[in-house]
Design a protein around this motif. Structure first.
Motif, PDB file in Angstrom:
ATOM      1  N   UNK A 133       0.850  -1.186   0.000  1.00  0.00           N
ATOM      2  CA  UNK A 133       0.000   0.000   0.000  1.00  0.00           C
ATOM      3  C   UNK A 133       0.884   1.232   0.000  1.00  0.00           C
ATOM      4  N   UNK A 134       0.666   2.118  -0.988  1.00  0.00           N
ATOM      5  CA  UNK A 134       1.456   3.343  -1.136  1.00  0.00           C
ATOM      6  C   UNK A 134       0.534   4.554  -1.089  1.00  0.00           C
ATOM      7  N   UNK A 135       1.026   5.690  -0.584  1.00  0.00           N
ATOM      8  CA  UNK A 135       0.251   6.928  -0.723  1.00  0.00           C
ATOM      9  C   UNK A 135       0.049   7.243  -2.201  1.00  0.00           C
ATOM     10  N   UNK A 136      -1.073   7.825  -2.534  1.00  0.00           N
ATOM     11  CA  UNK A 136      -1.413   8.053  -3.933  1.00  0.00           C
ATOM     12  C   UNK A 136      -0.396   8.959  -4.632  1.00  0.00           C
ATOM     13  N   UNK A 137       0.292   9.806  -3.864  1.00  0.00           N
ATOM     14  CA  UNK A 137       1.272  10.707  -4.477  1.00  0.00           C
ATOM     15  C   UNK A 137       2.704  10.180  -4.339  1.00  0.00           C
ATOM     16  N   UNK A 138       2.864   8.926  -3.994  1.00  0.00           N
ATOM     17  CA  UNK A 138       4.188   8.326  -3.867  1.00  0.00           C
ATOM     18  C   UNK A 138       4.861   8.248  -5.236  1.00  0.00           C
ATOM     19  N   UNK A 139       6.156   8.347  -5.244  1.00  0.00           N
ATOM     20  CA  UNK A 139       6.902   8.350  -6.507  1.00  0.00           C
ATOM     21  C   UNK A 139       6.700   7.055  -7.295  1.00  0.00           C
ATOM     22  N   UNK A 140       6.421   5.950  -6.605  1.00  0.00           N
ATOM     23  CA  UNK A 140       6.243   4.665  -7.282  1.00  0.00           C
ATOM     24  C   UNK A 140       4.775   4.295  -7.492  1.00  0.00           C
ATOM     25  N   UNK A 141       3.860   5.213  -7.160  1.00  0.00           N
ATOM     26  CA  UNK A 141       2.432   4.892  -7.239  1.00  0.00           C
ATOM     27  C   UNK A 141       1.991   4.562  -8.662  1.00  0.00           C
ATOM     28  N   UNK A 142       2.651   5.167  -9.650  1.00  0.00           N
ATOM     29  CA  UNK A 142       2.251   4.921 -11.023  1.00  0.00           C
ATOM     30  C   UNK A 142       3.104   3.893 -11.741  1.00  0.00           C
ATOM     31  N   UNK A 143       4.049   3.288 -11.026  1.00  0.00           N
ATOM     32  CA  UNK A 143       4.934   2.296 -11.649  1.00  0.00           C
ATOM     33  C   UNK A 143       4.203   0.966 -11.755  1.00  0.00           C
ATOM     34  N   UNK A 144       4.304   0.321 -12.907  1.00  0.00           N
ATOM     35  CA  UNK A 144       3.570  -0.918 -13.140  1.00  0.00           C
ATOM     36  C   UNK A 144       4.040  -2.043 -12.241  1.00  0.00           C
ATOM     37  N   UNK A 145       5.352  -2.169 -12.072  1.00  0.00           N
ATOM     38  CA  UNK A 145       5.888  -3.267 -11.266  1.00  0.00           C
ATOM     39  C   UNK A 145       6.787  -2.710 -10.180  1.00  0.00           C
ATOM     40  N   UNK A 146       6.355  -2.926  -8.924  1.00  0.00           N
ATOM     41  CA  UNK A 146       7.118  -2.462  -7.764  1.00  0.00           C
ATOM     42  C   UNK A 146       7.760  -3.671  -7.099  1.00  0.00           C
ATOM     43  N   UNK A 147       9.015  -3.471  -6.650  1.00  0.00           N
ATOM     44  CA  UNK A 147       9.680  -4.526  -5.894  1.00  0.00           C
ATOM     45  C   UNK A 147       9.929  -4.023  -4.479  1.00  0.00           C
ATOM     46  N   UNK A 148       9.940  -4.937  -3.542  1.00  0.00           N
ATOM     47  CA  UNK A 148      10.146  -4.539  -2.154  1.00  0.00           C
ATOM     48  C   UNK A 148      11.460  -3.787  -1.960  1.00  0.00           C
ATOM     49  N   UNK A 149      12.498  -4.218  -2.672  1.00  0.00           N
ATOM     50  CA  UNK A 149      13.804  -3.568  -2.515  1.00  0.00           C
ATOM     51  C   UNK A 149      13.741  -2.080  -2.872  1.00  0.00           C
ATOM     52  N   UNK A 150      12.770  -1.707  -3.745  1.00  0.00           N
ATOM     53  CA  UNK A 150      12.618  -0.298  -4.114  1.00  0.00           C
ATOM     54  C   UNK A 150      12.124   0.545  -2.942  1.00  0.00           C
ATOM     55  N   UNK A 151      11.620  -0.109  -1.894  1.00  0.00           N
ATOM     56  CA  UNK A 151      11.017   0.589  -0.766  1.00  0.00           C
ATOM     57  C   UNK A 151      11.856   0.457   0.508  1.00  0.00           C
ATOM     58  N   UNK A 152      13.122   0.089   0.329  1.00  0.00           N
ATOM     59  CA  UNK A 152      13.981  -0.167   1.490  1.00  0.00           C
ATOM     60  C   UNK A 152      14.138   1.062   2.376  1.00  0.00           C
TER      61      UNK A 152
END
Length: 312
Positions: free
Chosen positions: A179-198
């Protein structure tokens, strides 16, 4: 001889069969006895009751008035025994009984309530008493004998445990989305990985199975999550995510129950494929109790249906 010992059920059945069949010979054939055994049993019953039960009628015998009185009262006993046999047979087939279920909050509406509804139709004699409990507390209730079946969470389908008191039954592998805030930098990315949120602030409980699951998923992705806020309820967690206070892992089963909330974007983590496992547990040997087995079967069926309904 105690007063109740006079009323010998086997001998009363012989007396009733004689009334129905009319002769000692026919009674013996119906009950797979010899005529002499029938006569002996009825003679003994008459002595026990202290009244004559048979009188001669030519070469045959007939029941006395006392015998008819005895049978009139015995019929109530036979009827009650039939009811007892029927209830025992139903119990043996898991059709009657009470099962106390302890379940964590999201499992109650997602799994337990549908099972209760299904059993009302399939096993109306099985009563399920539900007690909401934190996932970690469920095992304590089970060990204390306060519930008969516990639903809990684990990072693996069959969690490692040195506690031999319980038998665990895997029910469901529930995918975890982020779950990401709607204005998060990765909110519009098609594929998110956990490592991107370290580097993010993570929102999860301070202890218990869910905390372990969140930490385990992040550590498998190569980092230790920094806990920004602590919360146990999904409504609170998602509200904080929506307010931009952090990110969180959310099971799809929980999301289906709680709803996404405002300001929140959900992203699948298919590359990492994190899961939480929903596990049923009973006291060792308790899975053989017919009513408990019926509830376990219904839980397995509902878990399969829930998995089939949800993507991923």
């Amino acid at each position: 001889m105690a007063e109740h010992d006079k009323w010998d059920i086997k001998k009363l059945i012989i007396l009733r069969t004689l009334r129905e069949r009319g002769t000692v010979t026919a009674t013996a054939e119906a009950l797979l006895l010899t005529p002499s055994a029938v006569s002996q049993q009825l003679t003994n019953l008459a002595k026990q009751l202290g009244v004559p039960l048979l009188e001669a009628q030519g070469r045959r015998v007939r029941l006395t008035g006392a015998a008819h009185l005895v049978l009139r009262h015995a019929e109530a006993v036979f009827e009650q025994l039939e009811r007892a046999d029927a209830e025992l047979a139903a119990y043996a087939h898991g059709e009657v009984g009470e099962v106390r279920v302890g379940a964590f909050s999201t499992a109650v509406p997602a799994l337990v309530v549908p099972v209760v509804r299904a059993l009302r139709v399939a096993r109306p004699g099985v009563r399920v008493q539900v007690r909401e409990a934190e996932a970690g507390e469920a095992y304590d209730l089970l060990g204390a004998g306060e519930v008969d079946l516990a639903l809990s969470l684990a990072a693996r389908a069959v969690p490692d445990s040195g506690d031999g008191r319980f038998t665990r039954v895997p029910l469901l592998a529930d995918p975890l989305d982020v779950a990401l805030p709607v204005d998060h930098a990765l909110a519009g990315v098609a594929e998110v990985r956990l490592a991107d949120l370290a580097g993010e602030a993570w929102i999860f409980g301070g202890s218990g199975p869910w905390s372990d699951i969140t930490r385990g998923a992040c550590e498998a992705a190569g980092f230790v999550p920094r806990q920004g806020h602590s919360a146990a309820g999904w409504t609170a967690i998602l509200a904080m995510v929506g307010a931009g206070m952090g990110v969180a892992l959310v099971p799809r089963m929980a999301l289906a129950v709680a709803g996404r909330g405002d300001g929140v974007v959900m992203r699948a983590l298919d590359a990492d494929r994190p899961r939480r496992h929903v596990v049923a547990a009973v006291r060792r040997g308790g899975e053989g109790a017919p009513a408990v087995a019926s509830v376990l079967d219904a839980l397995r069926a509902e878990a399969r249906a829930l998995t089939a309904r949800r993507p991923g």
